[in-house]
Motif scaffolding. Structure first.
Motif, PDB file in Angstrom:
ATOM      1  N   VAL A 116      95.855  47.438  -9.033  1.00  0.00           N
ATOM      2  CA  VAL A 116      94.812  46.567  -8.535  1.00  0.00           C
ATOM      3  C   VAL A 116      93.766  47.451  -7.613  1.00  0.00           C
ATOM      4  N   ALA A 117      94.429  48.539  -7.076  1.00  0.00           N
ATOM      5  CA  ALA A 117      93.407  49.484  -6.242  1.00  0.00           C
ATOM      6  C   ALA A 117      94.181  50.970  -6.210  1.00  0.00           C
ATOM      7  N   GLY A 118      93.153  51.782  -6.157  1.00  0.00           N
ATOM      8  CA  GLY A 118      93.547  53.173  -6.220  1.00  0.00           C
ATOM      9  C   GLY A 118      92.454  54.264  -5.276  1.00  0.00           C
ATOM     10  N   CYS A 119      93.029  55.047  -4.527  1.00  0.00           N
ATOM     11  CA  CYS A 119      92.274  55.968  -4.041  1.00  0.00           C
ATOM     12  C   CYS A 119      92.475  57.354  -4.350  1.00  0.00           C
ATOM     13  N   ASN A 120      91.292  57.907  -4.673  1.00  0.00           N
ATOM     14  CA  ASN A 120      91.184  59.124  -5.537  1.00  0.00           C
ATOM     15  C   ASN A 120      92.078  59.296  -6.822  1.00  0.00           C
ATOM     16  N   TRP A 121      91.968  57.874  -7.349  1.00  0.00           N
ATOM     17  CA  TRP A 121      92.575  57.784  -8.576  1.00  0.00           C
ATOM     18  C   TRP A 121      91.505  58.251  -9.877  1.00  0.00           C
ATOM     19  N   PRO A 122      91.991  58.957 -11.019  1.00  0.00           N
ATOM     20  CA  PRO A 122      91.306  59.265 -11.937  1.00  0.00           C
ATOM     21  C   PRO A 122      90.694  57.872 -12.792  1.00  0.00           C
ATOM     22  N   GLU A 123      89.217  58.021 -12.951  1.00  0.00           N
ATOM     23  CA  GLU A 123      88.689  56.592 -13.531  1.00  0.00           C
ATOM     24  C   GLU A 123      89.156  56.577 -15.029  1.00  0.00           C
TER      25      GLU A 123
ATOM     26  N   LEU B 247      90.906  39.141  -0.580  1.00  0.00           N
ATOM     27  CA  LEU B 247      91.743  40.018  -0.914  1.00  0.00           C
ATOM     28  C   LEU B 247      91.321  41.361  -1.715  1.00  0.00           C
ATOM     29  N   ASP B 248      90.207  41.638  -2.416  1.00  0.00           N
ATOM     30  CA  ASP B 248      89.785  42.713  -3.075  1.00  0.00           C
ATOM     31  C   ASP B 248      89.643  43.875  -2.082  1.00  0.00           C
ATOM     32  N   THR B 249      88.635  43.483  -0.832  1.00  0.00           N
ATOM     33  CA  THR B 249      88.568  44.290   0.138  1.00  0.00           C
ATOM     34  C   THR B 249      89.864  44.595   0.881  1.00  0.00           C
ATOM     35  N   LEU B 250      90.717  44.064   1.067  1.00  0.00           N
ATOM     36  CA  LEU B 250      92.018  44.270   1.643  1.00  0.00           C
ATOM     37  C   LEU B 250      92.572  45.290   0.940  1.00  0.00           C
ATOM     38  N   LEU B 251      92.779  45.162  -0.559  1.00  0.00           N
ATOM     39  CA  LEU B 251      93.589  46.017  -1.450  1.00  0.00           C
ATOM     40  C   LEU B 251      92.831  47.383  -1.256  1.00  0.00           C
ATOM     41  N   ASN B 252      91.482  47.472  -1.399  1.00  0.00           N
ATOM     42  CA  ASN B 252      91.013  48.866  -1.158  1.00  0.00           C
ATOM     43  C   ASN B 252      91.310  49.534   0.169  1.00  0.00           C
TER      44      ASN B 252
END
Length: 642
Positions: free
Chosen positions: A75-82, A40-45
């Motif tokens: 649960v997941a983000g792309c280019n999302w601020p830390e 699931l974690d790999t899928l979300l990313n």
């Protein structure tokens, strides 16, 4: 002659078709990738990364609806601020994601940074035009995906919305499938861990070893930084074992806690349910003990023995928001298994301690000691033996021991040799006595003064025998429940699981037949869908039992508790099925409701062909089996729905 034809619309249509073909090709490749992810974690990313590539936006976030349905968790983000960490929770209706989750419809915001409905938790983050699209399985929203630009403003085009919606629909299916697979894997792993842990814990009847084994096995079920076990002694909880606290500098001795003064323990004692506290410092009722300031998250489970709370398993983490409901459920499942092991060990400990105390008292009081000759004529006896046989001491002398205690002639031990010794058990006045015969010591005695006398030491072992039988019975109960758990975790079809349960119940209760019946959707009748029977018993598989005007079924539906019927062929509760009872030769009957989400969906029946008074312990055991079967039915129904 030159002819000019306006082909603008055709070119635009061709360009649009080409663009859509490219979009569909990109979407196809994207779906192949996300559906091939192993967990699931790999899928979300993969979903947020592929969404960013597909739409060409700077930022993508993915939220999933929390298990309680009361919020959305990032649960997941792309280019999302830390600075906006994963695990951030939005209320339903908050921000773009919260509003989309409520409406189930896409929402496009031209300039999120200046939008009055933005989530305050993200104040200061740069995000301009933003699109939120629901992740739906059927009509059910399970999450939201948002795509944003950091510079561009304005609404998303309809083609862009359509493309993200197509992607979100497929992503939702992939997430749901991954969740189901993860849940199934977790259940298998939990069942295997529980079997191994329970086997290890039940390997000793020594209480100290059992407590040590419990803490050693907890990490098979949940991760933790420190763990302890407390046993209830009246209004006190004694922490009898602890593990992992030393790494945080806690070197204080084991604690004595007032149960009513520790809210989390008192709550579990009252509810009988496990609990978790994600953020301990934010929990207003937490009681800080010396050296506990490192604790950030907590999970605990009551240890039960026959519906009685006897202690608690407590686990701690130094990581905030570490423990969740799944940890509480797993720890409770383990606590339910170790309860019997603790009770057995305590029972055995009490028996052993009682034995030692009894022997010390016996030595001091010279209890029940008899000196007999080789013909078992009594030469001397103490007062304890005289009280045992209710005879005056002078009247005992020269009487035959076996005649005095009422041993049948065919059980009398013949005249023994001089060096003979033996131990046997005899019932006397409803007591179980162990008689140990040993030759009278002759060391230091002159040859002329030696005799062939025997010393008979009579010990009352009634309590020990009953305790040993109780331990064996409870071990059989534990083994039965483990076999039912194993059958339900093996992934077998429902009919096979129910047949296995019927067979197990028949073996445990030593009856020739047992059956399982399920109600139809209209709840107008129950059909026997599985059974066990010996070859000489008539079949009942497929038998239809009406629910209308059927008092026994109405009892199960409304009372939702076991029903014991001593006379199944004449009891009014079974009037509509008296013919079936006679056909099956059922004399006594135990019925157990199968309950899913608070509703009775069927029953288990244990049929005795002779009068059988089912004891409270037997009913409780059968009810625990029915609860396990109900859990299997609930999972099967959930999978069917999904």
């Amino acid at each position: 002659m030159v002819v000019y034809t306006d082909i603008t619309e055709r070119k635009q249509a061709e360009a649009q078709l080409a663009r859509r073909a490219q979009e569909m090709a990109a979407l196809y490749e994207t779906l192949i990738e996300i559906n091939s992810q192993p967990d699931l974690d790999t899928l979300l990313n993969a979903i947020v990364r592929r969404a960013a590539d597909l739409v060409g936006t700077s930022i993508v976030t993915l939220y999933l609806l929390r298990p309680d349905g009361q919020g959305l968790e990032l649960v997941a983000g792309c280019n999302w601020p830390e600075a906006a960490p994963l695990g951030t929770v939005l209320r339903l209706g908050e921000g773009v994601a919260g509003r989309v989750a409520c409406s189930g419809e896409p929402l496009s915001v031209a300039d999120y940074q200046n939008w009055e409905g933005r989530a305050r938790v993200y104040d200061g983050y740069i995000a301009r035009r933003t699109l939120g699209v629901p992740l739906q399985v059927g009509e059910r929203v399970i999450g939201v995906i948002t795509v944003s630009d950091v510079a561009r403003v304005g609404d998303f085009e309809q083609d862009e919305v359509r493309l993200v919606k197509l992607f979100a629909d497929q992503a939702a299916i992939a997430v749901e499938n991954a969740r189901l697979l993860e849940t199934e894997r977790e259940q298998r792993e939990l069942a295997d861990a529980l079997r191994q842990a329970t086997s290890a814990v039940s390997g000793s009847l020594d209480l100290d070893c059992t407590l040590d084994n419990i803490l050693e096995q907890v990490d098979r079920v949940i991760p933790y930084d420190a763990v302890n076990i407390g046993l209830i002694e009246g209004e006190i909880v004694r922490i009898v074992r602890r593990r992992g606290h030393e790494q945080f500098g806690q070197k204080r001795p084991l604690s004595l806690l007032q149960l009513a003064d520790i809210p989390n323990l008192f709550r579990m004692y009252k509810t009988g349910q496990a609990m978790f506290i994600p953020d301990v410092p934010a929990y207003p009722d937490w009681v800080w003990l010396p050296g506990d300031r490192w604790i950030r998250s907590y999970v605990g489970a009551p240890v039960r023995v026959r519906e009685r709370i006897v202690g608690f398993l407590n686990a701690y983490s130094a990581i905030p928001n570490f423990f969740q409901q799944t940890h509480a459920d797993r720890l409770q499942a383990f606590a339910d298994q170790v309860g019997l092991a603790i009770d057995n060990a305590q029972l055995f400990h009490n028996v052993e301690q009682g034995k030692r105390d009894w022997e010390a008292t016996f030595d001091a009081m010279q209890d029940a000691v008899v000196l007999v000759d080789r013909d078992y004529r009594i030469l001397r006896a103490n007062r304890a033996f005289a009280e045992l046989v209710q005879c005056e001491l002078p009247d005992l002398i020269h009487k035959n021991y076996f005649e005095l205690v009422g041993v049948p002639a065919d059980q009398i031990i013949p005249q023994p040799p001089a060096d003979w010794s033996a131990t046997w058990v005899q019932e006397y006045h409803n007591r179980i006595c162990e008689i140990q015969a040993t030759p009278l010591p002759t060391n230091g005695v002159r040859e002329s003064d030696r005799s062939d006398s025997l010393i008979l030491v009579i010990r009352d072992i009634t309590a020990r025998r009953r305790a040993e039988e109780e331990i064996r019975r409870r071990n059989r109960e534990l083994a039965l429940l483990n076999r039912v758990i194993a059958a339900s975790a093996a992934g077998q079809d429902m009919a096979h699981i129910l047949e296995t349960v019927c067979w197990e119940l028949a073996q445990v209760f030593d009856v020739p037949q047992a059956a399982a019946a399920l109600l139809n959707q209209d709840r107008t009748q129950a059909v026997v869908v599985a059974e066990y029977r010996t070859e000489d018993r008539p079949p009942a598989l497929g038998a239809v039992i009406p629910t209308k005007d059927n008092p026994s079924v109405e009892y199960l539906l409304h009372r939702k508790e076991p029903l014991v019927i001593p006379d199944a062929q004449s009891d009014p509760l079974l009037a509509p099925v008296h013919d079936l009872m006679r056909q099956r030769g059922t004399v006594s009957l135990l019925l157990l409701p199968l309950i899913v989400e608070g509703e009775v969906v069927g029953s288990l029946g244990v049929d005795a062909i002779e009068p059988r008074p089912f004891s409270d312990e037997e009913v409780a055991l059968a009810q625990r089996v029915a609860e396990q079967v109900s859990g299997v039915l609930a999972r099967a129904r959930l999978e069917d729905v999904q």
